[in-house]
Design an enzyme around this catalytic site. Structure first.
Site, mmCIF file in Angstrom:
data_model
loop_
_atom_site.group_PDB
_atom_site.id
_atom_site.type_symbol
_atom_site.label_atom_id
_atom_site.label_comp_id
_atom_site.label_asym_id
_atom_site.label_seq_id
_atom_site.Cartn_x
_atom_site.Cartn_y
_atom_site.Cartn_z
ATOM 1 N N TYR A 178 -70.402 -0.868 -9.984
ATOM 2 C CA TYR A 178 -69.676 0.247 -10.605
ATOM 3 C C TYR A 178 -70.329 1.600 -10.338
ATOM 4 C CZ TYR A 178 -66.607 -2.699 -13.453
ATOM 5 O OH TYR A 178 -65.657 -3.579 -13.886
ATOM 6 N N LYS A 250 -75.215 -13.865 -11.881
ATOM 7 C CA LYS A 250 -74.767 -14.733 -10.787
ATOM 8 C C LYS A 250 -75.913 -14.796 -9.783
ATOM 9 C CE LYS A 250 -71.434 -17.035 -8.848
ATOM 10 N NZ LYS A 250 -71.127 -18.392 -9.283
ATOM 11 N N ASP A 308 -70.253 -17.844 -14.163
ATOM 12 C CA ASP A 308 -69.041 -18.673 -14.211
ATOM 13 C C ASP A 308 -69.157 -19.729 -15.299
ATOM 14 O OD1 ASP A 308 -71.050 -19.422 -12.513
ATOM 15 O OD2 ASP A 308 -69.785 -20.257 -10.961
#
Ligand code: NAD
Length: 442
Positions: A178, A250, A308
């Site tokens: 971002y 992740k 996830d």
């Protein structure tokens, strides 16, 4: 004389001060507010009425907010740059475009007064225009996005046990994908970067993973930003008697960034909170994996989950998670999913903060198609005001509002978004009537 270009501070009320991390809150603090665009005016006015009524009632008139209106979005453009046409605006640089909607005055007042709350602001569609929210976060260095998520009794939710969700999200707010370091496909600057990656980083020229036609967004993640975020999350857990802080990442795939987020997170936990925390590995070694034993010993469990898997965990085992610290993108996704699990964004509060600014905000957008119709749910901004009150230590007023919101919902006097989800559906009431209903229930 005021040092601001167009803003005049209220003649009544006192400034909040922050020194060496210590907040000094007077009984009549000056609090900044931004009305916002679209549905902003409707929900902000209702929020102010509710906060004023709750503070008056909770403290028998001894405490009071002095509201200081500041400007961002369309109102700022009208006030500060009325002469700039849309055509001229498009020709400006992204920074100049942002300043048209987010004047320096606004930012300086927030730096000086420390407490603020805002309605949603439109992101004007112009090439390269970064959103006003992102502008506020970056310009003021608001490095944490705080999003508590819990279920308000009576709000229809899509999961079987929404009351199991009681989590506080700490999302990094400034870096990661971002950060806005981007190259559009087919441009010279992107081609330069692709050439650099091929020659200096040995990415093969025939790689399907880095085609010449690609656009590129860069994902920087640093120990400084990660550590100050995780530090705040652990301190919050200590202050609010939470038992577990989970680092989500992740890191199995993006080892240089998300994997480091995990490592730096543990580092800050161990280096700075050694006596208060136990890591997941230590939990197994010292407590035989029994988290209840560690909790009984007064320890906060610091663990980590791959992103996830975390999406599954919050559906399948939500009671095991309390404070969650995440990088920017993961945090954006997870906070909206959790909000949906407890019934949607209409009641999802949020705030952006640094060590000396607390900026609460409605988490939804400007919902332009509903603007001016007096039908939208003012719940998000109202509960965001509760976060502000809690930050100030005015917990009584915050609890009063939260209970009143629950009572209003349980009595089924609700705005359209909730009314249509109830079974059987009920006749919705207006934004202002819902505000009155909350005030009646204080
Ligand atoms: P949105 O949140 O404004 O609206 C999407 C839909 O959600 C609405 O049509 C409405 O059905 C529902 N909704 C939103 N708020 C609601 C409320 N309080 N009560 C009941 N229903 C509600 O999202 P969008 O349409 O993607 O964005 C519109 C504009 O808002 C864009 O310009 C965007 O940039 C801006 N935006 C601003 C913020 C912010 O300032 N924090 C956040 C998101 C989007």
């Amino acid at each position: 004389m005021t040092k601001y270009e167009k803003l005049v501070p209220p003649s009544k009320g006192e400034k909040v001060t922050v020194k060496d991390g210590k907040w000094n809150i007077p009984d009549n603090p000056i609090v900044c507010w931004v009305e916002g665009d679209g549905i902003g005016p409707e929900i902000s006015k209702v929020m102010i009425k509710i906060v004023d009524a709750a503070v008056e009632k909770a403290y028998n008139g001894k405490r009071k907010f002095e509201w200081f209106e500041i400007f961002a979005g369309d109102k700022a453009r009208e006030l500060y740059n009325p002469e700039v046409t849309d055509e001229e605006l498009k020709a400006l640089s992204p920074d100049e475009q942002r300043m048209t909607y987010l004047p320096d005055d606004t930012l300086q007042v927030v730096r000086d007064y420390h407490l603020a709350i805002k309605g949603p602001c439109t992101t004007p569609i112009g090439k390269g225009f970064s959103s006003i929210n992102v502008g506020i976060r970056k310009s003021l260095g608001l490095f944490v996005c705080l999003r508590p998520v819990w279920h308000i009794k009576g709000v229809p939710a899509p999961v079987k046990d929404p009351d199991a969700i009681d989590m506080v999200i700490f999302r990094e707010n400034i870096e990661d994908i971002y950060a806005g370091i981007e190259g559009y496909p087919g441009t010279k600057r992107t081609q330069k970067l692709i050439d650099f990656l091929r020659t200096e980083w040995n990415v093969p020229a025939d790689s399907d993973s880095l085609r010449s036609s690609a656009g590129i967004s860069v994902k920087p993640m640093s120990p400084e930003n990660t550590k100050r975020l995780v530090r705040k999350a652990i301190q919050y857990a200590i202050d609010h008697k939470k038992r577990v802080v989970t680092l989500c990442h992740k890191g199995n795939i993006m080892k240089a960034t998300e994997g480091q987020f995990r490592n730096w997170g543990y580092e800050v936990a161990i280096d700075e909170f050694r006596n208060q925390i136990v890591t997941e590995k230590e939990l197994n070694d010292k407590y035989g994996g029994d988290r209840e034993k560690a909790y009984a010993d007064g320890k906060i469990l610091v663990n980590d989950r791959i992103m996830d898997a975390m999406f599954q965990q919050v559906l399948l085992r939500p009671r095991e998670y309390e404070v969650v610290a995440l990088p920017n993108l993961n945090g954006d996704y997870l906070s909206d999913q959790l909000a949906a699990q407890v019934g949607g964004l209409g009641f999802a509060p949020g705030a952006n903060l640094s060590n000396d600014i607390f900026f609460a905000e409605a988490t939804h957008g400007t919902a332009p198609k509903h603007a001016g119709k007096n039908r939208i749910n003012p719940g998000s901004i109202t509960l965001s005001a509760c976060l502000l009150l809690e930050h100030m230590g005015w917990n009584e007023a915050s609890e009063m509002i939260k209970t009143a919101v629950s009572r209003a919902v349980e009595s089924k006097n609700v705005t359209y978004d909730i009314a249509r989800q109830l079974k059987p559906t009920v006749k919705p009431i207006s934004t202002s009537a819902f505000g009155e209903e909350i005030i009646k229930n204080l």
